[in-house]
Design a protein around this motif. Sequence first.
Motif, short mmCIF file in Angstrom:
data_model
loop_
_atom_site.label_atom_id
_atom_site.label_comp_id
_atom_site.label_asym_id
_atom_site.label_seq_id
_atom_site.Cartn_x
_atom_site.Cartn_y
_atom_site.Cartn_z
N HIS A 226 3.62 10.93 -3.36
CA HIS A 226 3.45 9.51 -3.04
C HIS A 226 2.01 9.09 -3.31
O HIS A 226 1.08 9.85 -3.07
N PHE A 227 1.86 7.88 -3.85
CA PHE A 227 0.52 7.39 -4.19
C PHE A 227 0.54 5.87 -4.13
O PHE A 227 1.58 5.26 -3.85
N GLU A 228 -0.63 5.24 -4.39
CA GLU A 228 -0.71 3.78 -4.31
C GLU A 228 -0.95 3.18 -5.68
O GLU A 228 -1.71 3.74 -6.49
N ARG A 229 -0.30 2.05 -5.94
CA ARG A 229 -0.59 1.26 -7.14
C ARG A 229 -1.22 -0.05 -6.69
O ARG A 229 -0.91 -0.56 -5.61
N ARG A 230 -2.02 -0.65 -7.58
CA ARG A 230 -2.60 -1.95 -7.25
C ARG A 230 -1.50 -3.02 -7.24
O ARG A 230 -0.50 -2.88 -7.95
N ASP A 231 -1.71 -4.06 -6.46
CA ASP A 231 -0.82 -5.21 -6.56
C ASP A 231 -1.21 -6.00 -7.79
O ASP A 231 -2.37 -5.98 -8.20
N PRO A 232 -0.24 -6.70 -8.42
CA PRO A 232 -0.57 -7.41 -9.65
C PRO A 232 -1.61 -8.49 -9.42
O PRO A 232 -1.52 -9.25 -8.46
N MET B 12 -3.61 -5.66 -0.99
CA MET B 12 -3.02 -4.45 -0.41
C MET B 12 -2.29 -3.66 -1.50
O MET B 12 -1.38 -4.17 -2.13
N PRO B 13 -2.69 -2.42 -1.74
CA PRO B 13 -1.96 -1.62 -2.72
C PRO B 13 -0.53 -1.33 -2.25
O PRO B 13 -0.25 -1.38 -1.05
N THR B 14 0.33 -1.01 -3.20
CA THR B 14 1.73 -0.74 -2.88
C THR B 14 2.01 0.76 -2.92
O THR B 14 1.62 1.44 -3.87
N GLN B 15 2.69 1.23 -1.89
CA GLN B 15 3.10 2.63 -1.86
C GLN B 15 4.12 2.89 -2.97
O GLN B 15 5.04 2.10 -3.17
N THR B 16 3.93 3.99 -3.68
CA THR B 16 4.79 4.30 -4.82
C THR B 16 5.28 5.73 -4.69
O THR B 16 4.51 6.62 -4.35
N ALA B 17 6.58 5.89 -4.98
CA ALA B 17 7.16 7.24 -4.98
C ALA B 17 7.20 7.75 -6.41
O ALA B 17 7.50 6.99 -7.34
N GLY B 18 6.92 9.03 -6.59
CA GLY B 18 6.99 9.61 -7.93
C GLY B 18 7.18 11.10 -7.87
O GLY B 18 7.47 11.66 -6.79
#
Length: 353
Positions: free
Chosen positions: A21-27, A1-7
């Motif tokens: 707002h966008f998504e980053r991969r989980d590690p 599940m990707p993580t919601q990211t604020a920028g």
Amino acid sequence: MPTQTAGYAAQSADTPLAPFHFERRDPQGDDVAIDILFCGVCHSDLHTARGEWDGTLYPCVPGHEIVGKVSAVGPDVTKFAVGDPVGVGCMVDSCGHCPSCNDGEEQYCETTGFVGTYNGPDPVMGGHTFGGYSDHIVVKEGFVLKVGHDEKDLAAVAPLLCAGITTYSPLRHWKVGPGQKVGIVGLGGLGHMGVKIAAAMGAEVHVFSTSPSKRDDAIRLGATSLIVSKDADAMAEHANSFDFILNTVAASHDLDPFLMLLKRDGTMTLVGVPETPHPSPSVGNLVFRRRALAGSLIGGIAETQEMLDFCREHGLVSDIETIRMDEINTAYDRMVKSDVKYRFVIDMATLEG
Ligand code: NAP
Ligand code: ZN
């Protein structure tokens, strides 16, 4: 599940940066997830966000002077643990097997080119990479740096990840050291780190500036003098005397007045990348004293770690003005006017999710 990211992102060349707002991969694998504490503001961020260089991909989330704490690691990570203070600079990947990558000069990757921390291709999420004007980032451990400075200095360490390495690498490559007379052109984010680092390497450092009001700062940072570059008489006093000049200016300008100050066999290295090219320098200025005009791009990952360690050992950090995330557009306008002493750093705690 990707993580919601604020920028914060620019949606086009002529719109101000705004929440995004966008998504980053989980590690996964050798990934390190980092909660971003601070991100420096480089003139390259401005060039890119405002479309001054070709090829900006929008939305554009700039930022490549990142300091934060590890929040999670993938199963194959060996060098980092949750809670470690770390840094990320201008690159998050490269091919890893070309001659430049094999030499630890990933910034010159010869096959794919290095993957930029922003505006590069994102092989996992698709689309393009988003940078450090955001609350967290996920980066392969080979492109994550260890930060050994005191906790209280973390904001002032962030600019080392680009301004520090971009000046350290050419100063090292051209073997700057004791007994040498070195010039730094432009006292901005890169320039002020160039002064500190060249002085710590033992050189006699002179600043060339368009801003006479920066004289006291230049001396405090470690320079012997500040030479106003538009003052032809002051420039003439230094003719044929410099071993090395590092030119950090972000705008197109005449290079000849600086080349004339180099000794025989001296080199001027350009790191500034202006929106429009410099006028071609005079060939005579180069050939009659075997002078060289060169360029340099950031530095490799191993050298970036070496620079961070060098700065820690010499007590060097950046001179910063901390800003809120929502002050970024004003900061850009001030940077264009050379009104920054000497690096803006965004306190990411001010970014509202
Ligand atoms: P910066 O903080 O804005 O500093 C640039 C300095 O250049 C200014 O403070 C000013 O110093 C001088 N300057 C600006 N406009 C000028 C003009 N029209 N004529 C003469 N001098 C002028 O920018 P930065 O973040 O240090 O970045 C500098 C440049 O390096 C940018 O083009 C950036 O994209 C590039 N860069 C390259 C690399 C690389 O790897 N090669 C890495 C990072 C950044 P004075 O007031 O002292 O004159
Ligand atoms: Zn930069």
